[in-house]
Motif scaffolding. Structure first.
Motif, PDB file in Angstrom:
ATOM      1  N   PHE A   1     -48.857 -37.954   3.139  1.00 21.27           N
ATOM      2  CA  PHE A   1     -49.020 -36.557   2.726  1.00 21.27           C
ATOM      3  C   PHE A   1     -47.826 -36.107   1.887  1.00 21.27           C
ATOM      4  N   HIS A   2     -46.609 -36.386   2.397  1.00 19.72           N
ATOM      5  CA  HIS A   2     -45.412 -35.952   1.667  1.00 19.72           C
ATOM      6  C   HIS A   2     -45.277 -36.697   0.339  1.00 19.72           C
ATOM      7  N   LYS A   3     -45.620 -37.966   0.324  1.00 17.58           N
ATOM      8  CA  LYS A   3     -45.546 -38.740  -0.916  1.00 17.58           C
ATOM      9  C   LYS A   3     -46.473 -38.142  -1.968  1.00 17.58           C
ATOM     10  N   ARG A   4     -47.694 -37.846  -1.549  1.00 14.17           N
ATOM     11  CA  ARG A   4     -48.655 -37.252  -2.482  1.00 14.17           C
ATOM     12  C   ARG A   4     -48.195 -35.860  -2.921  1.00 14.17           C
ATOM     13  N   ASN A   5     -47.687 -35.092  -1.956  1.00 14.31           N
ATOM     14  CA  ASN A   5     -47.215 -33.739  -2.263  1.00 14.31           C
ATOM     15  C   ASN A   5     -46.067 -33.778  -3.260  1.00 14.31           C
ATOM     16  N   HIS A   6     -45.120 -34.690  -3.053  1.00 12.10           N
ATOM     17  CA  HIS A   6     -43.988 -34.815  -3.975  1.00 12.10           C
ATOM     18  C   HIS A   6     -44.448 -35.109  -5.399  1.00 12.10           C
ATOM     19  N   LEU A   7     -45.469 -35.945  -5.538  1.00 14.04           N
ATOM     20  CA  LEU A   7     -45.934 -36.356  -6.866  1.00 14.04           C
ATOM     21  C   LEU A   7     -46.769 -35.278  -7.550  1.00 14.04           C
ATOM     22  N   GLN A   8     -47.437 -34.418  -6.757  1.00 10.69           N
ATOM     23  CA  GLN A   8     -48.392 -33.472  -7.348  1.00 10.69           C
ATOM     24  C   GLN A   8     -47.883 -32.046  -7.505  1.00 10.69           C
ATOM     25  N   ARG A   9     -46.951 -31.633  -6.640  1.00 13.46           N
ATOM     26  CA  ARG A   9     -46.669 -30.203  -6.583  1.00 13.46           C
ATOM     27  C   ARG A   9     -45.998 -29.657  -7.843  1.00 13.46           C
ATOM     28  N   TYR A  10     -45.435 -30.504  -8.659  1.00 11.59           N
ATOM     29  CA  TYR A  10     -44.883 -30.028  -9.931  1.00 11.59           C
ATOM     30  C   TYR A  10     -45.969 -29.321 -10.743  1.00 11.59           C
ATOM     31  N   PHE A  11     -47.217 -29.784 -10.572  1.00 10.36           N
ATOM     32  CA  PHE A  11     -48.332 -29.244 -11.356  1.00 10.36           C
ATOM     33  C   PHE A  11     -49.201 -28.270 -10.563  1.00 10.36           C
ATOM     34  N   THR A  12     -49.166 -28.329  -9.231  1.00 10.55           N
ATOM     35  CA  THR A  12     -50.141 -27.595  -8.425  1.00 10.55           C
ATOM     36  C   THR A  12     -49.578 -26.438  -7.622  1.00 10.55           C
ATOM     37  N   ASP A  13     -48.281 -26.280  -7.551  1.00 12.76           N
ATOM     38  CA  ASP A  13     -47.715 -25.249  -6.683  1.00 12.76           C
ATOM     39  C   ASP A  13     -48.134 -23.854  -7.151  1.00 12.76           C
ATOM     40  N   PRO A  14     -48.601 -22.978  -6.211  1.00 12.71           N
ATOM     41  CA  PRO A  14     -49.106 -21.654  -6.610  1.00 12.71           C
ATOM     42  C   PRO A  14     -48.043 -20.702  -7.126  1.00 12.71           C
ATOM     43  N   MET A  15     -46.772 -21.046  -6.954  1.00  8.88           N
ATOM     44  CA  MET A  15     -45.697 -20.221  -7.497  1.00  8.88           C
ATOM     45  C   MET A  15     -45.030 -20.878  -8.704  1.00  8.88           C
ATOM     46  N   ASN A  16     -45.461 -22.093  -9.034  1.00 10.66           N
ATOM     47  CA  ASN A  16     -44.858 -22.835 -10.151  1.00 10.66           C
ATOM     48  C   ASN A  16     -43.371 -23.093  -9.947  1.00 10.66           C
ATOM     49  N   TRP A  17     -42.936 -23.158  -8.647  1.00 16.38           N
ATOM     50  CA  TRP A  17     -41.513 -23.309  -8.362  1.00 16.38           C
ATOM     51  C   TRP A  17     -40.853 -24.429  -9.157  1.00 16.38           C
ATOM     52  N   TYR A  18     -41.537 -25.587  -9.187  1.00 22.40           N
ATOM     53  CA  TYR A  18     -40.862 -26.812  -9.632  1.00 22.40           C
ATOM     54  C   TYR A  18     -40.735 -26.902 -11.149  1.00 22.40           C
ATOM     55  N   LYS A  19     -41.242 -25.889 -11.840  1.00 23.68           N
ATOM     56  CA  LYS A  19     -41.036 -25.813 -13.291  1.00 23.68           C
ATOM     57  C   LYS A  19     -39.634 -25.319 -13.618  1.00 23.68           C
ATOM     58  N   ILE A  20     -38.784 -25.169 -12.580  1.00 25.35           N
ATOM     59  CA  ILE A  20     -37.367 -24.913 -12.852  1.00 25.35           C
ATOM     60  C   ILE A  20     -36.758 -26.082 -13.615  1.00 25.35           C
ATOM     61  N   TYR A  21     -37.404 -27.251 -13.529  1.00 25.55           N
ATOM     62  CA  TYR A  21     -36.955 -28.422 -14.285  1.00 25.55           C
ATOM     63  C   TYR A  21     -37.797 -28.552 -15.549  1.00 25.55           C
ATOM     64  N   PRO A  22     -37.177 -28.895 -16.669  1.00 25.19           N
ATOM     65  CA  PRO A  22     -37.869 -28.847 -17.962  1.00 25.19           C
ATOM     66  C   PRO A  22     -39.005 -29.855 -18.117  1.00 25.19           C
ATOM     67  N   SER A  23     -39.019 -30.927 -17.327  1.00 25.11           N
ATOM     68  CA  SER A  23     -40.083 -31.918 -17.467  1.00 25.11           C
ATOM     69  C   SER A  23     -40.352 -32.569 -16.113  1.00 25.11           C
ATOM     70  N   TYR A  24     -41.512 -33.205 -16.022  1.00 19.90           N
ATOM     71  CA  TYR A  24     -41.897 -33.897 -14.800  1.00 19.90           C
ATOM     72  C   TYR A  24     -40.906 -35.023 -14.480  1.00 19.90           C
ATOM     73  N   SER A  25     -40.429 -35.710 -15.494  1.00 24.61           N
ATOM     74  CA  SER A  25     -39.473 -36.798 -15.263  1.00 24.61           C
ATOM     75  C   SER A  25     -38.158 -36.259 -14.697  1.00 24.61           C
ATOM     76  N   ASP A  26     -37.736 -35.065 -15.165  1.00 21.84           N
ATOM     77  CA  ASP A  26     -36.531 -34.441 -14.606  1.00 21.84           C
ATOM     78  C   ASP A  26     -36.733 -34.104 -13.133  1.00 21.84           C
ATOM     79  N   TYR A  27     -37.926 -33.613 -12.804  1.00 21.42           N
ATOM     80  CA  TYR A  27     -38.254 -33.301 -11.415  1.00 21.42           C
ATOM     81  C   TYR A  27     -38.208 -34.562 -10.550  1.00 21.42           C
ATOM     82  N   LEU A  28     -38.808 -35.646 -11.041  1.00 24.59           N
ATOM     83  CA  LEU A  28     -38.846 -36.886 -10.271  1.00 24.59           C
ATOM     84  C   LEU A  28     -37.444 -37.417  -9.987  1.00 24.59           C
ATOM     85  N   LYS A  29     -36.530 -37.223 -10.928  1.00 19.78           N
ATOM     86  CA  LYS A  29     -35.153 -37.691 -10.722  1.00 19.78           C
ATOM     87  C   LYS A  29     -34.455 -36.949  -9.588  1.00 19.78           C
TER      88      LYS A  29
END
Length: 529
Positions: free
Chosen positions: A466-494
Motif C-alpha cells: 500500500f505504501h509503495k503504491r501510495n509513494h509512487l502515485q500520490r504526486y499525481f493523485t493527492d487532493p491537495m496537490n501537496w507533493y507539487k512542492i517539487y518541480p518534477s516527479y523525478s525530484d519528488y522520487l529523490k
C-alpha cells in the motif's frame, strides 16, 4: 536578565512588586484580564503561584520580573504563545521566537523533530535553548531553571450516565462560545471550514450568535474535491460567505521556492515545530485580496476538538486490562513516530524525558493510560504542531483564537470515562442531539477492528505494498496537490529516502515528512557555515 521579543502585543505592565510582560488574555473569577488590566488584580507574587495559575483560563504568556527574586516564565495550558530561554554568563536571555543560525543542534531533539515534526517537552533543536512546556511555570534561578507543572490532564473519571455527560458538555460548549463572541466583538470571523466535524460545529455555534455578515469561510484543494463540496453546502445552509482557493501545481511550485516561504519557515519554526503548510497558500491569497487590518478580523480554526474528545485514543490502551509503562510508550511511538522510518532505529530513547514522571505509577488502568497518552499528545503534538499552525496567521499580522482549547473543555474531557470518550462517542452523540440535521447518530462505543487484526499475517506485506503504491502515485493523485512542492516527479522520487550521519530514513508518511527533511537540511547547512 535580557530579552528579545518579536510580537508587538507582548507588552509590559508595572505592578506593585515588579514588572510583567504579557501577551494574550485570560479569565479569572469572572474577570477578563489583559495586559492593561493586570495591575487591577495581581502582584508578581500572585502570578507566580501555581495554585492561582491553575484557576485561570485563556490564551497567554507571562514574563514576570519581580523587584526582588528570580524571573518567572509562564505559558497557558496548550502553549498557544511560546517562550524560550537560555543561560548567559550572569543571567538569562528570554525570547518569544527561536530560529538560531550557526547554533549547535541537540541530536536527541533533532531525532524527535525528524520522526514527529516537533521536539518534546522543554527541548528545542538547539543545545543551549529550552522552552516552557504547556501548563508550566519556569523559575530562572541564578544557576538553574526550575520547572513546575501547574495543571495536569488527569482526573478521576465521572460516574455520570451518558445523558448527563452529554447535557453537561452541551452546557460547557455554550458557555465557551458565549465568552468567545464577547471577546470577538465586531471583528469579522475568518473560518477555515472543512468538511469535518470540528469546523462544522464551530460554524454552527458561532452562527447562532453572530449575523451572517460577520463571517467569511474558506476551504481549499484541487477543484471539485469532496471536502470542498461539503464545506460549501454547510456555508450555504448557514448563509455565510464562502471562498474556494485552488491548490494547483503552479501555485505550489511558486510558493515553496519563494523567499516568502523561506521567511515564514524562520518565523514559524519556534525552535523545533514544523512550519505549517496547509493553510499557508490560502492565507497568502486572502491577505493579498482583502488587505485586512489585524483589528478588523480574527481567524478561528477548529483546532483540535478531534483529539480532545477522544479521537486519538488507541484501542490497545482503551481495551487492555494488564497495562504497563512500556505499553504506553509503544502506543505513543506507534501513533506519533510516523514521519520517517530509520535504519538503524533512531527512535529509542526519545521518550526518556518522561520516564521519571511515569515511573512513579505502578498500576496502569485503561483510564490512567489514556489520560497519560492524551497529556503527552497535548504537551507535544498539539502544542507544537497543531497549535503552532497559528503562526501562519501571525506571519500575516492577523489575530486568532482557539475556543476548543478553553480550559473548561479540557477539564471536562479529562473526566469523561474512556468507554464514552473512545472513538469520540460522547462528542458525536452530543453533536447529533444538538444539531441532528448536520451530524449523524454515532453507531457504538465498541472497539473497532484494526487492519492488523483483520489481515493477520498478511498485514505487513499488504501495508508495504500500500505504501509503495501510495509513494509512487500520490504526486499525481493527492487532493491537495501537496507533493507539487517539487518541480518534477523525478525530484519528488529523490526525496523518498535520504541519509543523515550514516542513518537511512525512508517511507515518508505525508507531506510533513518532506517539509521536515527540507527544513532540517537548511538548518544544518546554516549551522555548518
Amino acid at each position: 536578565m535580557d530579552y528579545d521579543f518579536r510580537h508587538p502585543d507582548l507588552r509590559y505592565t508595572v505592578l506593585t512588586d515588579g514588572t510583567v510582560y504579557m501577551r494574550g488574555f485570560f479569565y479569572w473569577k469572572e474577570n477578563f484580564v489583559e495586559s492593561s488590566t493586570l495591575s487591577d488584580h495581581f502582584t508578581c507574587e500572585d502570578l507566580s503561584n501555581p495554585n492561582l495559575l491553575d484557576e485561570i483560563n485563556g490564551e497567554f504568556c507571562l514574563v514576570i520580573i519581580p523587584s526582588e527574586g528570580s524571573p518567572v516564565l509562564v505559558v497557558d495550558k496548550v502553549r498557544t504563545i511560546p517562550l524560550f530561554y537560555k543561560q548567559l554568563t550572569g543571567g538569562w536571555l528570554i525570547k518569544d521566537f527561536l530560529y538560531e543560525e550557526g547554533t549547535p543542534l541537540d541530536e536527541c531533539a533533532t531525532q524527535q523533530f525528524l520522526h514527529t515534526g516537533y521536539t518534546f517537552h522543554n527541548k528545542t533543536l538547539y543545545q543551549e535553548w529550552q522552552q516552557v512546556p504547556t501548563s508550566h511555570v519556569v523559575i530562572l534561578k541564578q544557576d538553574v531553571a526550575i520547572q513546575h507543572r501547574y495543571f495536569s490532564y488527569s482526573n478521576e473519571p465521572s460516574s455520570k450516565r451518558i445523558e448527563e455527560l452529554s447535557d453537561e458538555f452541551s452546557k460547557v460548549l455554550h458557555e465557551v462560545f458565549d465568552d468567545a463572541v464577547k471577546r470577538i466583538g465586531n471583528k469579522k470571523v475568518i473560518l477555515p471550514l472543512s468538511g469535518g466535524n470540528d469546523s462544522r460545529l464551530l460554524a454552527l455555534l458561532l452562527r447562532e450568535r453572530l449575523p451572517a455578515s460577520q463571517f467569511l469561510s474558506f476551504t481549499y484543494g484541487v477543484k471539485g474535491n469532496e471536502e470542498s463540496s461539503v464545506s460549501k453546502k454547510i456555508a450555504d445552509s448557514l448563509q455565510i460567505e464562502w471562498k474556494f482557493i485552488e491548490y494547483d501545481e503552479t501555485m505550489w511550485k511558486t510558493i515553496y521556492s519563494s523567499e516568502q516561504w523561506e521567511e515564514y519557515v524562520k518565523y514559524a519554526l519556534m525552535g523545533g515545530s514544523i512550519p505549517h503548510i496547509q493553510d499557508f497558500p490560502s492565507v497568502v491569497k486572502l491577505s493579498r485580496d482583502f488587505k485586512w487590518d489585524a483589528n478588523e478580523v480574527v481567524f478561528m480554526p477548529g483546532h483540535t476538538a478531534d483529539m480532545l474528545v477522544g479521537g486519538h485514543i488507541p484501542p490497545e490502551l482503551a481495551f487492555s486490562e494488564h497495562l504497563t509503562q512500556l505499553d504506553l510508550e509503544k502506543a505513543i511511538q506507534k501513533k506519533h513516530y510516523r514521519l520517517w522510518q530509520s535504519k538503524p532505529n533512531k527512535t529509542e530513547g526519545l521518550l526518556k524525558d518522561y520516564y521519571q514522571e511515569w515511573s512513579t505509577r505502578t498500576t496502569w488502568t485503561p483510564t490512567l493510560a489514556c489520560l497519560a497518552f492524551d497529556q503527552w499528545n497535548i504537551e507535544n503534538r498539539q502544542s507544537k504542531f497543531i497549535v503552532n499552525s497559528l503562526r501562519v496567521y501571525e506571519y500575516f499580522q492577523q489575530s486568532w483564537t482557539l475556543p476548543f482549547w478553553d480550559t473548561r473543555l479540557i477539564t471536562f474531557f479529562s473526566k469523561v470515562p474512556v468507554e464514552f470518550k473512545y472513538n469520540k462517542y460522547l462528542y458525536l452523540y452530543t453533536l447529533h442531539k444538538m444539531y441532528p440535521d448536520y451530524f449523524p447518530k454515532p453507531k457504538s462505543t465498541t472497539q473497532t477492528i484494526s487492519l492488523n487484526q483483520k489481515f493477520g499475517v498478511f498485514y505487513r506485506p499488504l501495508k508495504w505494498l500500500f505504501h509503495k503504491r501510495n509513494h509512487l502515485q500520490r504526486y499525481f493523485t493527492d487532493p491537495m496537490n501537496w507533493y507539487k512542492i517539487y518541480p518534477s516527479y523525478s525530484d519528488y522520487l529523490k526525496r523518498l529516502a535520504f541519509k543523515r550521519k550514516g542513518v537511512r530514513y525512508a517511507n515518508p508518511y505525508n507531506v510533513n515528512s518532506f517539509i521536515v527533511q527540507d527544513v532540517l537540511r537548511k538548518i544544518e547547512a546554516g549551522t555548518k557555515r
